[in-house]
Design a protein around this motif. Structure first.
Motif, PDB file in Angstrom:
ATOM      1  N   LEU A 180       0.818  -1.217   0.000  1.00 54.54           N
ATOM      2  CA  LEU A 180       0.000   0.000   0.000  1.00 54.54           C
ATOM      3  C   LEU A 180       0.849   1.264   0.000  1.00 54.54           C
ATOM      4  O   LEU A 180       0.325   2.363  -0.219  1.00 54.54           O
ATOM      5  N   CYS A 181       2.144   1.128   0.242  1.00 56.87           N
ATOM      6  CA  CYS A 181       3.024   2.301   0.237  1.00 56.87           C
ATOM      7  C   CYS A 181       2.946   3.003  -1.121  1.00 56.87           C
ATOM      8  O   CYS A 181       3.035   2.358  -2.173  1.00 56.87           O
ATOM      9  N   GLY A 182       2.736   4.314  -1.071  1.00 64.30           N
ATOM     10  CA  GLY A 182       2.621   5.096  -2.287  1.00 64.30           C
ATOM     11  C   GLY A 182       1.253   5.039  -2.940  1.00 64.30           C
ATOM     12  O   GLY A 182       1.042   5.622  -4.011  1.00 64.30           O
ATOM     13  N   LYS A 183       0.317   4.365  -2.283  1.00 68.16           N
ATOM     14  CA  LYS A 183      -1.023   4.213  -2.864  1.00 68.16           C
ATOM     15  C   LYS A 183      -2.075   4.863  -1.963  1.00 68.16           C
ATOM     16  O   LYS A 183      -1.785   5.332  -0.870  1.00 68.16           O
ATOM     17  N   LYS A 184      -3.327   4.877  -2.465  1.00 71.35           N
ATOM     18  CA  LYS A 184      -4.441   5.468  -1.737  1.00 71.35           C
ATOM     19  C   LYS A 184      -5.329   4.355  -1.183  1.00 71.35           C
ATOM     20  O   LYS A 184      -5.715   3.444  -1.919  1.00 71.35           O
ATOM     21  N   VAL A 185      -5.667   4.461   0.097  1.00 68.10           N
ATOM     22  CA  VAL A 185      -6.520   3.455   0.714  1.00 68.10           C
ATOM     23  C   VAL A 185      -7.651   4.135   1.475  1.00 68.10           C
ATOM     24  O   VAL A 185      -7.439   5.157   2.146  1.00 68.10           O
ATOM     25  N   ALA A 186      -8.844   3.587   1.367  1.00 66.20           N
ATOM     26  CA  ALA A 186     -10.010   4.099   2.099  1.00 66.20           C
ATOM     27  C   ALA A 186     -10.301   3.193   3.287  1.00 66.20           C
ATOM     28  O   ALA A 186     -10.204   1.963   3.185  1.00 66.20           O
ATOM     29  N   VAL A 187     -10.652   3.806   4.410  1.00 69.48           N
ATOM     30  CA  VAL A 187     -10.968   3.066   5.630  1.00 69.48           C
ATOM     31  C   VAL A 187     -12.143   3.757   6.329  1.00 69.48           C
ATOM     32  O   VAL A 187     -12.475   4.896   6.019  1.00 69.48           O
ATOM     33  N   GLU A 188     -12.732   3.051   7.257  1.00 70.11           N
ATOM     34  CA  GLU A 188     -13.715   3.688   8.130  1.00 70.11           C
ATOM     35  C   GLU A 188     -12.972   4.334   9.290  1.00 70.11           C
ATOM     36  O   GLU A 188     -12.047   3.747   9.860  1.00 70.11           O
ATOM     37  N   ARG A 189     -13.383   5.529   9.634  1.00 66.68           N
ATOM     38  CA  ARG A 189     -12.706   6.313  10.670  1.00 66.68           C
ATOM     39  C   ARG A 189     -12.746   5.607  12.029  1.00 66.68           C
ATOM     40  O   ARG A 189     -13.743   5.014  12.414  1.00 66.68           O
ATOM     41  N   SER A 190     -11.623   5.674  12.742  1.00 70.97           N
ATOM     42  CA  SER A 190     -11.488   5.154  14.109  1.00 70.97           C
ATOM     43  C   SER A 190     -11.560   3.637  14.193  1.00 70.97           C
ATOM     44  O   SER A 190     -11.913   3.093  15.242  1.00 70.97           O
ATOM     45  N   THR A 191     -11.232   2.962  13.113  1.00 74.51           N
ATOM     46  CA  THR A 191     -11.217   1.503  13.131  1.00 74.51           C
ATOM     47  C   THR A 191      -9.784   0.987  13.183  1.00 74.51           C
ATOM     48  O   THR A 191      -8.825   1.728  13.004  1.00 74.51           O
ATOM     49  N   ILE A 192      -9.658  -0.317  13.367  1.00 73.79           N
ATOM     50  CA  ILE A 192      -8.343  -0.947  13.357  1.00 73.79           C
ATOM     51  C   ILE A 192      -7.705  -0.757  11.991  1.00 73.79           C
ATOM     52  O   ILE A 192      -6.492  -0.596  11.875  1.00 73.79           O
ATOM     53  N   SER A 193      -8.538  -0.796  10.964  1.00 79.37           N
ATOM     54  CA  SER A 193      -7.998  -0.608   9.615  1.00 79.37           C
ATOM     55  C   SER A 193      -7.279   0.736   9.492  1.00 79.37           C
ATOM     56  O   SER A 193      -6.195   0.821   8.891  1.00 79.37           O
ATOM     57  N   GLU A 194      -7.866   1.781  10.068  1.00 78.15           N
ATOM     58  CA  GLU A 194      -7.214   3.087  10.015  1.00 78.15           C
ATOM     59  C   GLU A 194      -5.906   3.051  10.809  1.00 78.15           C
ATOM     60  O   GLU A 194      -4.875   3.598  10.371  1.00 78.15           O
ATOM     61  N   ASP A 195      -5.918   2.407  11.966  1.00 77.40           N
ATOM     62  CA  ASP A 195      -4.709   2.302  12.781  1.00 77.40           C
ATOM     63  C   ASP A 195      -3.601   1.566  12.029  1.00 77.40           C
ATOM     64  O   ASP A 195      -2.434   1.971  12.043  1.00 77.40           O
ATOM     65  N   LEU A 196      -3.985   0.460  11.372  1.00 81.49           N
ATOM     66  CA  LEU A 196      -2.986  -0.320  10.642  1.00 81.49           C
ATOM     67  C   LEU A 196      -2.413   0.472   9.473  1.00 81.49           C
ATOM     68  O   LEU A 196      -1.206   0.402   9.192  1.00 81.49           O
ATOM     69  N   ALA A 197      -3.281   1.213   8.782  1.00 79.55           N
ATOM     70  CA  ALA A 197      -2.810   2.014   7.653  1.00 79.55           C
ATOM     71  C   ALA A 197      -1.828   3.091   8.119  1.00 79.55           C
ATOM     72  O   ALA A 197      -0.794   3.339   7.478  1.00 79.55           O
ATOM     73  N   LYS A 198      -2.131   3.730   9.245  1.00 81.33           N
ATOM     74  CA  LYS A 198      -1.233   4.759   9.773  1.00 81.33           C
ATOM     75  C   LYS A 198       0.104   4.148  10.186  1.00 81.33           C
ATOM     76  O   LYS A 198       1.175   4.716   9.934  1.00 81.33           O
ATOM     77  N   ALA A 199       0.029   2.969  10.824  1.00 89.08           N
ATOM     78  CA  ALA A 199       1.260   2.318  11.269  1.00 89.08           C
ATOM     79  C   ALA A 199       2.116   1.894  10.081  1.00 89.08           C
ATOM     80  O   ALA A 199       3.340   2.048  10.091  1.00 89.08           O
ATOM     81  N   GLN A 200       1.456   1.349   9.047  1.00 90.92           N
ATOM     82  CA  GLN A 200       2.204   0.918   7.871  1.00 90.92           C
ATOM     83  C   GLN A 200       2.820   2.108   7.142  1.00 90.92           C
ATOM     84  O   GLN A 200       3.945   2.042   6.658  1.00 90.92           O
ATOM     85  N   SER A 201       2.085   3.213   7.078  1.00 91.44           N
ATOM     86  CA  SER A 201       2.582   4.386   6.364  1.00 91.44           C
ATOM     87  C   SER A 201       3.893   4.883   6.966  1.00 91.44           C
ATOM     88  O   SER A 201       4.786   5.353   6.246  1.00 91.44           O
ATOM     89  N   LYS A 202       4.041   4.759   8.281  1.00 93.60           N
ATOM     90  CA  LYS A 202       5.268   5.187   8.941  1.00 93.60           C
ATOM     91  C   LYS A 202       6.461   4.314   8.554  1.00 93.60           C
ATOM     92  O   LYS A 202       7.612   4.735   8.649  1.00 93.60           O
ATOM     93  N   LYS A 203       6.174   3.101   8.102  1.00 90.91           N
ATOM     94  CA  LYS A 203       7.237   2.177   7.704  1.00 90.91           C
ATOM     95  C   LYS A 203       7.608   2.314   6.232  1.00 90.91           C
ATOM     96  O   LYS A 203       8.595   1.726   5.794  1.00 90.91           O
ATOM     97  N   CYS A 204       6.806   3.052   5.479  1.00 87.78           N
ATOM     98  CA  CYS A 204       7.025   3.151   4.036  1.00 87.78           C
ATOM     99  C   CYS A 204       8.288   3.967   3.721  1.00 87.78           C
ATOM    100  O   CYS A 204       8.678   4.847   4.495  1.00 87.78           O
ATOM    101  N   PRO A 205       8.912   3.715   2.569  1.00 89.34           N
ATOM    102  CA  PRO A 205      10.077   4.496   2.160  1.00 89.34           C
ATOM    103  C   PRO A 205       9.724   5.972   2.028  1.00 89.34           C
ATOM    104  O   PRO A 205       8.553   6.329   1.822  1.00 89.34           O
ATOM    105  N   LYS A 206      10.707   6.815   2.145  1.00 92.41           N
ATOM    106  CA  LYS A 206      10.492   8.248   2.037  1.00 92.41           C
ATOM    107  C   LYS A 206       9.839   8.584   0.696  1.00 92.41           C
ATOM    108  O   LYS A 206      10.258   8.099  -0.350  1.00 92.41           O
ATOM    109  N   GLY A 207       8.800   9.410   0.770  1.00 95.76           N
ATOM    110  CA  GLY A 207       8.078   9.793  -0.431  1.00 95.76           C
ATOM    111  C   GLY A 207       7.050   8.787  -0.871  1.00 95.76           C
ATOM    112  O   GLY A 207       6.389   8.972  -1.900  1.00 95.76           O
ATOM    113  N   LYS A 208       6.891   7.686  -0.119  1.00101.56           N
ATOM    114  CA  LYS A 208       5.942   6.633  -0.485  1.00101.56           C
ATOM    115  C   LYS A 208       4.897   6.401   0.603  1.00101.56           C
ATOM    116  O   LYS A 208       4.384   5.295   0.765  1.00101.56           O
TER     117      LYS A 208
END
Length: 316
Positions: A180-208
């Motif tokens: 999902l790095c560098g891509k767009k993802v939709a989630v429902e607000r305040s769900t685990i899915s949103e938490d996971l997306a935020k956590a993964q985004s921090k692991k993505c390469p710079k600019g991704k």
């Protein structure tokens, strides 16, 4: 809904397995969102309800348990074509109502406001594919680690994981969260899915970093994906599977990769309201023991998320 405040994890929103019917109130019909007849149904009276005495007197006398729920999370809870509230949660609540001699009155609200409504006593409980985890039990914001409330207790009743799905035939090479790095993802607000997306985004390469679009309900996220506004949606497996099966006659979406973050769904009860909590646990265990539980999960394709016993605060 697994994670953050949620829907929404073992197999088959974390906001259970793949995925209406009329919702029973007490032992009969549970009507739509806040418009049910209040008071005790003659067929669900305390006289015929073996666990009625376990309830707090105020609720037992009123004959109603007010349930906060985001009623747009099929197949866990949603409205059918007639406007009736149906799904896994309403059916389980109706079965519990027969044990307790009360009606469960589902009242619609956004998922991220359910625990606030519980704290303000607008609801007696929140039942909405809500993932039981330590953050919610302790009232801690998982993103900051800061205390944001008093926390809640959970009566666990199902297990679910989180899944990713894309437009059918247009997966963009996504097979895991890292994709999902560098891509767009939709989630429902305040769900685990949103938490996971935020956590993964921090692991993505710079600019991704992941572009996360959070919506009030999962149906809005699905609409965004259908229109091509995002590359993927993440939600609890039962919800993802149901969307894949039903949207566009099964032609709109496909699940990519494996489920992650398997965890229990729980009925949220305010801290200190131990009598109601324990009554709900007893009722759920009675429904598991008498076979109604298994039938309800099979009806909605959620049997892979079945538990053998309801426990309190089993989430980690």
């Amino acid at each position: 809904m697994t994670a953050s405040s949620c829907r929404r994890k073992t197999v088959a929103r974390s906001r259970i397995a793949a995925v209406g019917a009329v919702v029973v109130a007490g032992s009969l019909l549970l009507a739509g969102c806040g418009d049910q007849t209040k008071g005790k149904d003659s067929s669900a009276s305390s006289a015929s309800a073996p666990l009625a005495d376990k309830l707090p007197a105020q609720i037992r006398d009123a004959g109603v348990i007010k349930v906060g729920s985001d009623i747009a999370y099929a197949p866990v809870e949603f409205k059918d074509d007639s406007g009736n509230v149906v799904g896994i949660d309403p059916d389980l609540a109706a079965a519990m109502g027969k044990q307790l001699g009360v009606t469960f009155d589902f009242r619609n609200g956004t998922f991220d406001g359910l625990l606030t409504g519980l704290r303000s006593k607008r609801y007696d409980v929140a039942m909405s594919a809500m993932t039981d985890n330590k953050s919610r039990q302790e009232g801690v914001d998982p993103s900051t680690g800061k205390k944001v409330g008093e926390g809640v207790d959970f009566v666990d009743y199902l297990t679910a994981g989180v899944s990713i799905y894309t437009r059918k035939g247009d997966t963009k090479g996504i097979t895991s969260w890292a994709d999902l790095c560098g891509k767009k993802v939709a989630v429902e607000r305040s769900t685990i899915s949103e938490d996971l997306a935020k956590a993964q985004s921090k692991k993505c390469p710079k600019g991704k970093a992941i572009t996360i679009q959070a919506f009030d309900d999962d149906q809005q996220a699905q609409t965004r994906l259908r229109s091509g506004g995002v590359d993927a949606v993440s939600s609890d497996f039962p919800v993802a599977a149901y969307a894949v099966k039903t949207s566009g006659g099964g032609k709109d979406f496909e699940i990519v990769g494996d489920q992650v973050q398997a965890a229990p769904y729980g009925i949220a009860v305010a801290k200190g309201n131990t009598q109601l909590r324990d009554a709900l646990q007893a009722a759920m265990n009675a429904v598991i023991k008498n076979g109604e539980y298994e039938k309800i999960l099979e009806k909605w394709g959620a049997q892979n998320g079945a538990v053998q016993e309801s426990v309190v605060n089993g989430g980690k």
